[in-house]
Design a protein around this motif. Sequence first.
Motif, PDB file in Angstrom:
ATOM      1  N   LYS A 112      14.799  20.705  -3.816  1.00 32.15           N
ATOM      2  CA  LYS A 112      14.229  20.234  -2.553  1.00 32.15           C
ATOM      3  C   LYS A 112      14.830  21.034  -1.406  1.00 32.15           C
ATOM      4  N   ASP A 113      14.007  21.312  -0.383  1.00 26.94           N
ATOM      5  CA  ASP A 113      14.495  22.036   0.780  1.00 26.94           C
ATOM      6  C   ASP A 113      15.200  21.078   1.738  1.00 26.94           C
ATOM      7  N   GLY A 114      15.576  21.591   2.903  1.00 27.11           N
ATOM      8  CA  GLY A 114      16.332  20.782   3.851  1.00 27.11           C
ATOM      9  C   GLY A 114      15.566  19.609   4.423  1.00 27.11           C
ATOM     10  N   ASN A 115      14.226  19.632   4.332  1.00 29.03           N
ATOM     11  CA  ASN A 115      13.411  18.506   4.788  1.00 29.03           C
ATOM     12  C   ASN A 115      13.099  17.524   3.665  1.00 29.03           C
ATOM     13  N   GLY A 116      13.667  17.752   2.498  1.00 26.86           N
ATOM     14  CA  GLY A 116      13.435  16.858   1.372  1.00 26.86           C
ATOM     15  C   GLY A 116      12.155  17.131   0.611  1.00 26.86           C
ATOM     16  N   ASN A 117      11.484  18.250   0.893  1.00 25.96           N
ATOM     17  CA  ASN A 117      10.246  18.588   0.196  1.00 25.96           C
ATOM     18  C   ASN A 117      10.543  19.359  -1.087  1.00 25.96           C
ATOM     19  N   LEU A 118       9.849  19.008  -2.150  1.00 20.15           N
ATOM     20  CA  LEU A 118      10.012  19.691  -3.420  1.00 20.15           C
ATOM     21  C   LEU A 118       9.414  21.093  -3.322  1.00 20.15           C
ATOM     22  N   VAL A 119      10.188  22.108  -3.702  1.00 17.49           N
ATOM     23  CA  VAL A 119       9.720  23.500  -3.706  1.00 17.49           C
ATOM     24  C   VAL A 119       9.192  23.794  -5.102  1.00 17.49           C
ATOM     25  N   GLN A 120       7.882  23.879  -5.220  1.00 18.71           N
ATOM     26  CA  GLN A 120       7.254  24.004  -6.530  1.00 18.71           C
ATOM     27  C   GLN A 120       7.631  25.301  -7.233  1.00 18.71           C
TER      28      GLN A 120
ATOM     29  N   GLN B  97      17.183  22.872   7.204  1.00 14.51           N
ATOM     30  CA  GLN B  97      15.924  23.452   6.764  1.00 14.51           C
ATOM     31  C   GLN B  97      15.841  24.879   7.308  1.00 14.51           C
ATOM     32  N   TYR B  98      15.792  25.876   6.401  1.00 18.99           N
ATOM     33  CA  TYR B  98      15.736  27.254   6.872  1.00 18.99           C
ATOM     34  C   TYR B  98      15.152  28.146   5.780  1.00 18.99           C
ATOM     35  N   LYS B  99      14.660  29.293   6.201  1.00 20.94           N
ATOM     36  CA  LYS B  99      14.119  30.296   5.282  1.00 20.94           C
ATOM     37  C   LYS B  99      14.758  31.637   5.618  1.00 20.94           C
ATOM     38  N   PRO B 100      15.576  32.198   4.732  1.00 19.14           N
ATOM     39  CA  PRO B 100      16.191  33.496   5.008  1.00 19.14           C
ATOM     40  C   PRO B 100      15.136  34.568   5.274  1.00 19.14           C
ATOM     41  N   ASN B 101      15.541  35.607   5.959  1.00 21.58           N
ATOM     42  CA  ASN B 101      14.615  36.622   6.449  1.00 21.58           C
ATOM     43  C   ASN B 101      13.757  37.246   5.351  1.00 21.58           C
ATOM     44  N   LEU B 102      14.319  37.534   4.191  1.00 26.48           N
ATOM     45  CA  LEU B 102      13.586  38.211   3.122  1.00 26.48           C
ATOM     46  C   LEU B 102      13.134  37.257   2.024  1.00 26.48           C
ATOM     47  N   ALA B 103      13.125  35.985   2.303  1.00 21.02           N
ATOM     48  CA  ALA B 103      12.691  35.000   1.317  1.00 21.02           C
ATOM     49  C   ALA B 103      11.249  34.583   1.572  1.00 21.02           C
TER      50      ALA B 103
ATOM     51  N   THR C  78      17.408  26.095  -0.521  1.00 22.03           N
ATOM     52  CA  THR C  78      17.826  24.814  -1.080  1.00 22.03           C
ATOM     53  C   THR C  78      18.478  23.950  -0.010  1.00 22.03           C
ATOM     54  N   GLY C  79      18.144  22.672  -0.007  1.00 16.55           N
ATOM     55  CA  GLY C  79      18.802  21.729   0.886  1.00 16.55           C
ATOM     56  C   GLY C  79      20.214  21.432   0.404  1.00 16.55           C
ATOM     57  N   ARG C  80      20.811  20.342   0.928  1.00 21.37           N
ATOM     58  CA  ARG C  80      22.184  20.009   0.555  1.00 21.37           C
ATOM     59  C   ARG C  80      22.321  19.953  -0.977  1.00 21.37           C
ATOM     60  N   ASN C  81      23.377  20.589  -1.472  1.00 26.15           N
ATOM     61  CA  ASN C  81      23.538  20.705  -2.918  1.00 26.15           C
ATOM     62  C   ASN C  81      25.008  20.544  -3.278  1.00 26.15           C
ATOM     63  N   PHE C  82      25.331  19.486  -4.008  1.00 28.33           N
ATOM     64  CA  PHE C  82      26.688  19.274  -4.511  1.00 28.33           C
ATOM     65  C   PHE C  82      26.818  19.967  -5.866  1.00 28.33           C
ATOM     66  N   LYS C  83      27.891  20.755  -6.013  1.00 27.66           N
ATOM     67  CA  LYS C  83      28.075  21.503  -7.249  1.00 27.66           C
ATOM     68  C   LYS C  83      29.481  21.227  -7.800  1.00 27.66           C
ATOM     69  N   LEU C  84      29.527  20.936  -9.082  1.00 23.61           N
ATOM     70  CA  LEU C  84      30.794  20.670  -9.757  1.00 23.61           C
ATOM     71  C   LEU C  84      30.870  21.518 -11.012  1.00 23.61           C
ATOM     72  N   THR C  85      31.981  22.226 -11.183  1.00 21.59           N
ATOM     73  CA  THR C  85      32.197  23.044 -12.369  1.00 21.59           C
ATOM     74  C   THR C  85      33.560  22.728 -12.958  1.00 21.59           C
ATOM     75  N   LEU C  86      33.583  22.492 -14.269  1.00 25.86           N
ATOM     76  CA  LEU C  86      34.819  22.246 -15.005  1.00 25.86           C
ATOM     77  C   LEU C  86      34.961  23.318 -16.072  1.00 25.86           C
ATOM     78  N   ALA C  87      36.145  23.923 -16.161  1.00 29.32           N
ATOM     79  CA  ALA C  87      36.386  24.955 -17.160  1.00 29.32           C
ATOM     80  C   ALA C  87      37.767  24.742 -17.770  1.00 29.32           C
ATOM     81  N   LYS C  88      37.875  25.026 -19.079  1.00 30.57           N
ATOM     82  CA  LYS C  88      39.139  24.843 -19.783  1.00 30.57           C
ATOM     83  C   LYS C  88      39.280  25.899 -20.865  1.00 30.57           C
TER      84      LYS C  88
END
Length: 578
Positions: free
Chosen positions: A141-149, A555-561, A566-576
């Motif tokens: 979902k983008d910054g406005n909560g819309n699904l990007v197909q 909500q934004y679109k980079p110049n060459l996109a 992507t809107g707010r995105n929480f990312k968690l990575t675990l490695a061992k």
Amino acid sequence: MNGSRPEGSGFNIRGFGANGTYGTDQQVAIVIDGVTTGSEEIYRIGTQLFTDPSLYKSVSVIRGTVGTFEFGSGIVGGVVQFETKDASDFTGGEIGLRFRQTLGYSSNGEGYHSSSILAWQPMENFEVLLNYTKRDTDAYKDGNGNLVQYTATEPYSGLAKIKYTFGDANEHGLTFSYQKTATDEFDAPYDAFNVVNFGNVNRQTESEIATLKYEYNPVDNDLIDLTVQYSYSDIYIESEPTNPGGFADYLLDGDHDYSIDKLTVKNAMFFQTGAASHDLRFGVEWISKNRLESQISPTSGSVSVPGGTDERIALFIVDDIDMGNNWTISPALRWEDQSIKGAATYQGDRYDNSALMGGISARYEFDSGLAVFASAAYTENLPILDDLSNASYMTQPEKSKTYEIGASYATSDVFTGDDSLQVKANIFVTDLWDVTSYSGIREVESSGVELELTYAMASGLYVDLNAAYGDYDSLSSTGVSADWSNAPANSARLTLGKRIGEAWDLSWEQVVAENGNKNLGGYGVSNLRATYRPQSGVLEGTEVRLGIENAFDRQYKPNLATEYATGRNFKLTLAKTF
């Protein structure tokens, strides 16, 4: 460039490389363990660089032309180099078996990924590494909560690497590596950039790279550091329309299958001539690109995938000369000879081209830590298989010249007595003419300034600043001047961080950019990161990463996109590592 899914993402450096029409313009080289890949000018499908960060221990970027003559011709934007991991990166060079498992989750798109690495070193001079990585992410979902197909992805990658050293001082080395990445799409737009509605396809993409490398570096001879490497890369894209009968079926049903064989022999030498010391590298390359032809339009007779072979012989030499008086001068030359032949539709068409290109850079370092540098470079982009339908293009290499000038400064004890500062500023001017990579364009002129700054304190506080500002113009075949449509955004990236011992690394990053000629306004995005690496106890060898991308859900679109980011995105990575 883009990045919403693997098929549409790519690298753009100083306005060259990936663009919104073709996979690439040949002017940015992607090099994986010495293998050039992902550089076909395929219409609307993207860059074909299907790979995974989990396979690599380092990535380096060369901007501009002057440092690229060891890698190829026609490189205007620069080079992105990847180096795959070795088993000893996990065993620490000690005999034994290690296993590292990484698991990751991202909230936006409910994404998961797993990377499993098995590193085995049965003896000090023999090591084996196996890696398998799988990713599965739904549409975001983008910054406005819309699904990007059509942004769901499910690629997988694998790497096998064997390294053996031998000799009295392990001066001989043999390395074999093989990696494969694949991704499948079902009922997805043919146009990977989601710009033109040609129809939907089921598409499978596979990328394979195999290398065999021999190295000889005797410890008592500075004149020999020999590398002989054979590589084979293959990219296969199988596509079929989900609703046949449309006007563009010949595009949608066109399979792409191309391979590149490459043999490189090079040597590095270190020697003195009077007061000057030389770090000299020279070599010869044989490159053979083969692509199968696919699908002819029933109405126009045009070919969606022109087939043929492109064979090249190249010689290169680079000499880094330390003059012994704070001067370093680095001349470089590359000569390349090409024979390109058409297949099927263009059977019998043959074109021969050759080019001599090169550059020189100079650097002077003052005792104070200040250094100034300048460079000039000229290169030619030889014709490609995609242009077989245009005979005039097949004898017209694109030509480019680039000039750069800049300064750097490195010092310590700036404010507190235990801090350090590094600053670098660079100005570049590039002119590309006799253009064949872009329809209706005769010439591209670009100039810009790039700034890098790093400041660190013994307490663990650090600051990183990177900024770029450029002016990019194109001249059409009819003489009309306009903004260059592939120009990157003027931008700045600031990171403030704090390291706490060896265990913690906390940072906040702010990215500010304008949208240039797309008239979409500018944007500012905040990213937060925390990394925890316990140094002792039962959790030693564990790594925990937590990140929040686009923390304020902008909500934004980079110049060459071509899609909103992507809107707010929480990312968690675990490695061992076990």
